[in-house]
Design an enzyme around this catalytic site. Structure first.
Site, short mmCIF file in Angstrom:
data_model
loop_
_atom_site.label_atom_id
_atom_site.label_comp_id
_atom_site.label_asym_id
_atom_site.label_seq_id
_atom_site.Cartn_x
_atom_site.Cartn_y
_atom_site.Cartn_z
N THR A 92 0.87 -1.17 0.00
CA THR A 92 0.00 0.00 0.00
C THR A 92 0.90 1.22 0.00
O THR A 92 1.51 1.56 1.02
CB THR A 92 -0.91 0.00 1.24
OG1 THR A 92 -1.77 -1.13 1.17
CG2 THR A 92 -1.77 1.27 1.30
N LYS A 144 -7.73 1.17 -2.59
CA LYS A 144 -7.16 0.86 -1.27
C LYS A 144 -7.18 2.09 -0.37
O LYS A 144 -7.41 1.98 0.85
CB LYS A 144 -5.73 0.31 -1.41
CG LYS A 144 -5.09 -0.18 -0.10
CD LYS A 144 -5.54 -1.55 0.33
CE LYS A 144 -5.20 -1.89 1.78
NZ LYS A 144 -3.80 -2.15 2.05
N LYS A 158 0.74 4.93 9.36
CA LYS A 158 1.18 4.97 7.95
C LYS A 158 -0.02 5.12 7.01
O LYS A 158 -0.03 6.00 6.14
CB LYS A 158 1.96 3.70 7.61
CG LYS A 158 2.30 3.53 6.14
CD LYS A 158 3.11 2.26 5.89
CE LYS A 158 2.32 1.06 5.41
NZ LYS A 158 1.75 1.19 4.06
#
Lengths: 315, 315
Positions: B112, B187, B256
Site C-alpha cells: 500500500t 485501497k 502509515k
C-alpha cells in the site's frame, strides 16, 4: 441478558370500551408502532397535538386525542414516542397537573431523549405512583412498520416482564439493565456509531469520486470487506442518487441525535472527536437547506466544498 | 467487474532451478503470502534486507537473498510487498541501476503505497520494458496465511489474466480498472473507512464505559444493528482486553495508512474531517508508546484522557 423476541400476531382480542394503551406521538415512526400494537390486540388512543398526525392515525383506524388530558383519568400503559426531551417534560407536567391516577399507569418512554431527561421525568412519574420503563428503540420507520425494531429495555424486571407481550408487538426486546437511564445510555452509544458511520460513508464515497473512481464500483468493492458497515451498505447506495432520494430518516434526526450524544458526553467529560466531526457535517447540511432530506444527503456537504474549491481554482 | 476467485491449491509442480517469482519484503504479511505462492507451485526467492525476516523465510523452506541484486538477471514475476513508497522507489532504482532484463519481468506492486507512488515507479519500470500491475491487498495477516486476501487489481487486462493463477493463490482477485493507480486508489478509500471505523469503535466503547455501562454488553447490543461495522465486530472484543492483546495489525500500520489517505486527499483538495480526527488518535497512541501494539489499543487514548480528567477533578 435476554434476547427474547415475542412475535407480533394479528388476532381479535375482546376488549372493553376503554383504551389499554395511550400512545403519545404518532409521527413518522410513532404511527406504525401504534398500528403494530393495535394488530397485537391492544385498544389504542393515539395522542398528538398535530392535526395532520391525528388525521393519518384516524385513517388507519385509531382513536385519537389532541392532548393526554382528554383521556385522563386512565388506567393502563402510556407509551411515549414524542420527539424531544422538552416535549416529554411538558407531557409529564400536563399529566401530573391534573392529579392523574398514576398508581394504575405504566409509562414506557420510547423516545430518544438521553439518560438525564428520562431519569428526571421517571423520577417525577414514580413520585406520583406510576411505574416507568426506559425503552428507546432502533431500526427506523421500515422496521417499525414490520414489528422488527430493537428495543433497549431498562427498568424493574417485573414490570418489563408484565409488558413483554406489548413490547414484543414492536420488535426484539433486549433487556439492558434494571436502572432507568440504561436504555437511553445504550441508545446514546448506538447513535454515536450511527452518526459517525453515515458521515464516514459519505466522506469515503466523496473521496472515491475525487480520486477519479466510480463511487458505485468502489462501494461494491469495499463494503463487503474490512471497511464495511451497516450504514455503508444501507445509506451508500442512496448517497449515489440525487437530493430527492426517498427519505428514510432525515438530516434533522441526526442533528438532534448527534447533539444528544454530544450533550451526554459533555456532561461526563468524555472525549468524542469523531462524533464532533460528524455532528458538524449534519449542522452544515442544515445550512445547505437539507434538514428534511434523507440523512444520506450529508454527502452534499462534501460535494459543495469540492465544487467551491474547483470554482475558485478556475478563476 | 470480475469477482473470480481462483482457489489456491497444493500440488507438486515440476520446476527448474531458477525462481519464477522474486518476492520482495517477507515481513508479517509478506511471508505468509510468499508461502501461499510456494504452495501454489511457484519457485520463490524471498528478498529482504532484514536478517531476521530472511531467517524466518528460510525456516519455512524459502530460498532467500538480502538484495534483489543477488537474483538479477531474472526472468519472471517480481512481487513487491515492501512497507513504504520510499522502499519501493529504492528497490526500483536498484533494479534499474544494473540494467536488469526488464522486458522479461512482470512487476506486481502489492504494497500500500498510494496512487502517486505506484504511478511514478510503474512509469520508470515500464520505460525499461517491464510489465507492471498495481494490486494492493486487504485482509491482514490472518487472511494472507489462508489465501483469502482481497486483491484490488488494476493494469493491463491481458497481464492480469496472465497472472491470474499466481494472484489466485493469495485470495480473491477484484479487477478494479485498467489504469495503474486505480488499485491503490480503491485501497485509499478502503483504508479511509478502516482508519475511521477502528477509532469510532474505540470512542463508542470508551463512551459506554463513561456512561456507566458494561462495554462488553453494549458491544453485544449495538454491533448487530445499525451501529455495526466489520471493525466493531473484529476489533471491539480486543479493545475490551488489555494492552498486551495479540497483535493482528499494529498502531504503526494505521499511522502509515491514515497518513497515506490524508496525503492523497490533500493532493486532490478533498475534505476529510473524520479521517483527520482518526489520524490524530493513531498519532496520539504512538505518543503513548503503543506503536507496536494491536491497533485496537487506540482505545487507550480515550482511557488516558478520562483518567487525567478524573485525577484533575480529585485535586
Amino acid at each position: 441478558m435476554s434476547t427474547d423476541k415475542t412475535v407480533a400476531y394479528e388476532v381479535a382480542v375482546p376488549v372493553g370500551g376503554a383504551p389499554d394503551v395511550v400512545f403519545v406521538g404518532v409521527g413518522a415512526i410513532g404511527l406504525p408502532m401504534a398500528t403494530r400494537l393495535k394488530l397485537g390486540g391492544h385498544r389504542i388512543t393515539a395522542v398528538d397535538p398535530f392535526p395532520t398526525a391525528r388525521a393519518k392515525a384516524e385513517d388507519t383506524g385509531l382513536s385519537t386525542a389532541a392532548s393526554i388530558l382528554e383521556v385522563l383519568p386512565f388506567s393502563g400503559v402510556v407509551v411515549v414516542m414524542v420527539a424531544t426531551a422538552a416535549q416529554l417534560s411538558e407531557l409529564v407536567t400536563t399529566a401530573l397537573g391534573v392529579g392523574a391516577v398514576l398508581p394504575d399507569q405504566t409509562w414506557i418512554v420510547m423516545s430518544t431523549v438521553g439518560p438525564d431527561a428520562v431519569r428526571i421525568e421517571a423520577g417525577r412519574l414514580s413520585a406520583a405512583g406510576a411505574r416507568v420503563l426506559d425503552v428507546p428503540v432502533t431500526g427506523g420507520v421500515a422496521r417499525a412498520s414490520t414489528g422488527e425494531l430493537t428495543l433497549f429495555a431498562s427498568g424493574d424486571r417485573d414490570v418489563i416482564e408484565e409488558e413483554r407481550q406489548l413490547l414484543g408487538c414492536l420488535g426484539t426486546v433486549r433487556v439492558v439493565g434494571t436502572a432507568i437511564g440504561e436504555g437511553q445510555s445504550v441508545k446514546v452509544v448506538n447513535q454515536h456509531l450511527c452518526s459517525i458511520h453515515i458521515v464516514a460513508a459519505a466522506e469515503a464515497l466523496a473521496l472515491a469520486a475525487r480520486l477519479g473512481l466510480d463511487p458505485g464500483a468502489v462501494l461494491d468493492l469495499v463494503s463487503s470487506g474490512a471497511g464495511g458497515s451497516w450504514m455503508l451498505n444501507d445509506r451508500g447506495p442512496r448517497m449515489l442518487e440525487d437530493t430527492d432520494v426517498t427519505v428514510t430518516s432525515t438530516i434533522g434526526i441526526f442533528v438532534k441525535d448527534s447533539n444528544l450524544v454530544a450533550t451526554a458526553a459533555d456532561q461526563l467529560g468524555a472525549d468524542i472527536p469523531l462524533l464532533r466531526a460528524a455532528q458538524e457535517r449534519y449542522t452544515r447540511a442544515v445550512e445547505l437547506g437539507l434538514e428534511r432530506r434523507d440523512d444520506s444527503r450529508v454527502i452534499e456537504t462534501y460535494q459543495v466544498e469540492a465544487t467551491a474549491r474547483s470554482d475558485a481554482g478556475e478563476r
